[in-house]
Design a protein around this motif. Structure first.
Motif, PDB file in Angstrom:
ATOM      1  N   GLU A 135      -2.351  10.543 -37.065  1.00 51.08           N
ATOM      2  CA  GLU A 135      -1.180  10.961 -36.233  1.00 51.08           C
ATOM      3  C   GLU A 135      -1.866  12.268 -35.250  1.00 51.08           C
ATOM      4  OE1 GLU A 135       1.276   9.643 -35.475  1.00 51.08           O
ATOM      5  OE2 GLU A 135       2.799   9.944 -37.186  1.00 51.08           O
TER       6      GLU A 135
ATOM      7  N   ASP B 216      -1.452  15.495 -35.459  1.00 44.81           N
ATOM      8  CA  ASP B 216      -1.666  16.638 -36.000  1.00 44.81           C
ATOM      9  C   ASP B 216      -3.091  16.283 -37.174  1.00 44.81           C
ATOM     10  OD1 ASP B 216      -0.735  15.049 -38.080  1.00 44.81           O
ATOM     11  OD2 ASP B 216       0.708  16.535 -39.012  1.00 44.81           O
TER      12      ASP B 216
ATOM     13  N   SER C 105      -3.152  14.058 -39.410  1.00 41.41           N
ATOM     14  CA  SER C 105      -2.574  13.340 -40.819  1.00 41.41           C
ATOM     15  C   SER C 105      -3.055  11.994 -40.706  1.00 41.41           C
ATOM     16  CB  SER C 105      -1.157  13.565 -40.750  1.00 41.41           C
ATOM     17  OG  SER C 105      -0.688  14.690 -40.942  1.00 41.41           O
TER      18      SER C 105
ATOM     19  N   GLY D  38       1.827  16.051 -54.842  1.00 42.55           N
ATOM     20  CA  GLY D  38       0.734  15.905 -53.759  1.00 42.55           C
ATOM     21  C   GLY D  38      -0.630  15.797 -54.740  1.00 42.55           C
TER      22      GLY D  38
ATOM     23  N   GLY E 241      -7.538  16.293 -48.450  1.00 47.59           N
ATOM     24  CA  GLY E 241      -6.298  17.015 -48.646  1.00 47.59           C
ATOM     25  C   GLY E 241      -5.174  16.074 -49.310  1.00 47.59           C
TER      26      GLY E 241
ATOM     27  N   ARG F 232       0.768  12.491 -50.123  1.00 49.79           N
ATOM     28  CA  ARG F 232       2.304  12.380 -50.620  1.00 49.79           C
ATOM     29  C   ARG F 232       2.860  11.158 -49.906  1.00 49.79           C
ATOM     30  NH1 ARG F 232       1.060  17.605 -48.723  1.00 49.79           N
ATOM     31  NH2 ARG F 232       1.403  19.286 -50.759  1.00 49.79           N
TER      32      ARG F 232
ATOM     33  N   GLU G 177       0.791   9.635 -46.683  1.00 52.50           N
ATOM     34  CA  GLU G 177       0.342  10.637 -45.704  1.00 52.50           C
ATOM     35  C   GLU G 177      -0.806  11.477 -46.306  1.00 52.50           C
ATOM     36  OE1 GLU G 177       2.031  13.521 -42.311  1.00 52.50           O
ATOM     37  OE2 GLU G 177       3.239  13.479 -44.121  1.00 52.50           O
ATOM     38  N   ILE G 178      -1.932  11.690 -45.792  1.00 50.33           N
ATOM     39  CA  ILE G 178      -2.928  12.641 -46.317  1.00 50.33           C
ATOM     40  C   ILE G 178      -2.982  13.833 -45.348  1.00 50.33           C
ATOM     41  CG2 ILE G 178      -5.325  12.973 -46.527  1.00 50.33           C
ATOM     42  CD1 ILE G 178      -5.104   9.645 -46.957  1.00 50.33           C
ATOM     43  N   GLU G 179      -2.577  15.025 -45.591  1.00 51.20           N
ATOM     44  CA  GLU G 179      -2.741  15.989 -44.945  1.00 51.20           C
ATOM     45  C   GLU G 179      -4.138  16.603 -44.805  1.00 51.20           C
ATOM     46  OE1 GLU G 179      -2.369  20.873 -46.359  1.00 51.20           O
ATOM     47  OE2 GLU G 179      -0.389  19.232 -46.725  1.00 51.20           O
ATOM     48  N   PRO G 180      -4.675  16.724 -43.360  1.00 48.33           N
ATOM     49  CA  PRO G 180      -6.159  17.088 -43.086  1.00 48.33           C
ATOM     50  C   PRO G 180      -6.515  18.580 -43.362  1.00 48.33           C
ATOM     51  CG  PRO G 180      -4.909  17.162 -41.309  1.00 48.33           C
ATOM     52  CD  PRO G 180      -3.892  16.861 -42.357  1.00 48.33           C
ATOM     53  N   SER G 181      -6.682  18.863 -44.788  1.00 46.69           N
ATOM     54  CA  SER G 181      -7.038  20.259 -45.159  1.00 46.69           C
ATOM     55  C   SER G 181      -8.204  20.494 -44.768  1.00 46.69           C
ATOM     56  CB  SER G 181      -6.843  20.419 -46.518  1.00 46.69           C
ATOM     57  OG  SER G 181      -5.383  20.307 -47.126  1.00 46.69           O
TER      58      SER G 181
END
Length: 146
Positions: free
Chosen positions: A51, A53, A55, A75, A99, A102, A130-134
């Motif tokens: 995405e 952002d 993700s 998460g 990251g 969720r 969805e994997i948050e890109p920390s």
């Protein structure tokens, strides 16, 4: 930052900035998700989209081990890796996104991802993650002569 690649004389490893790494990740459709299974690392190939952002979105089966690991927690930390390496020239790139993963629950987002991410295996893919890109890191392996 440039680091000499000792294993491949004439090659240099160039670290990528976040934006470049995400652009490269967006340019391929298949990667590997790394998650914990029985307190040990497990790796599965999956297709993905990225995405705006950063993700990383993947579809999986409700019965899959990845889904079980994510669903059991609010998460869970995972890593997602994709690359494009030329096996003969030993040049290319590799990107890792680390990251929280969720399960996506919003019906409109799920419907969108079901249209965008077509399963490439003969299974029903009934869960979107969805994997948050920390943390986003990447390297490019280049020929020093280039």
């Amino acid at each position: 930052m440039v680091i000499p690649a000792e294993d491949f004389p004439g090659r240099t490893i160039v670290e990528l900035d976040r934006a470049t790494a995400l652009d490269l990740l967006s340019s391929v459709s298949i990667g590997r998700v790394v998650f914990s299974r029985n307190a040990l690392p497990a790796i599965r190939p999956v297709n993905h989209i990225v995405e705006a952002d950063g993700s990383v979105i993947v579809r999986t089966r409700l019965a899959a081990q990845l889904t079980s690991a994510v669903r059991g927690n609010s998460g869970v930390v995972v890593a997602y890796e994709a690359d494009e390496i030329d096996p003969h020239l030993h040049t290319g790139w590799s990107v890792v996104v680390t990251g929280f993963a969720r399960t996506v629950t919003d019906p409109a987002r799920i419907a969108r991802y079901e249209r965008l991410l077509r399963p490439w295996v003969d299974h029903v893919m009934d869960t979107v993650i969805e994997i948050e890109p920390s943390i986003v890191s990447g390297v490019r392996l280049v020929d020093q002569a280039a």
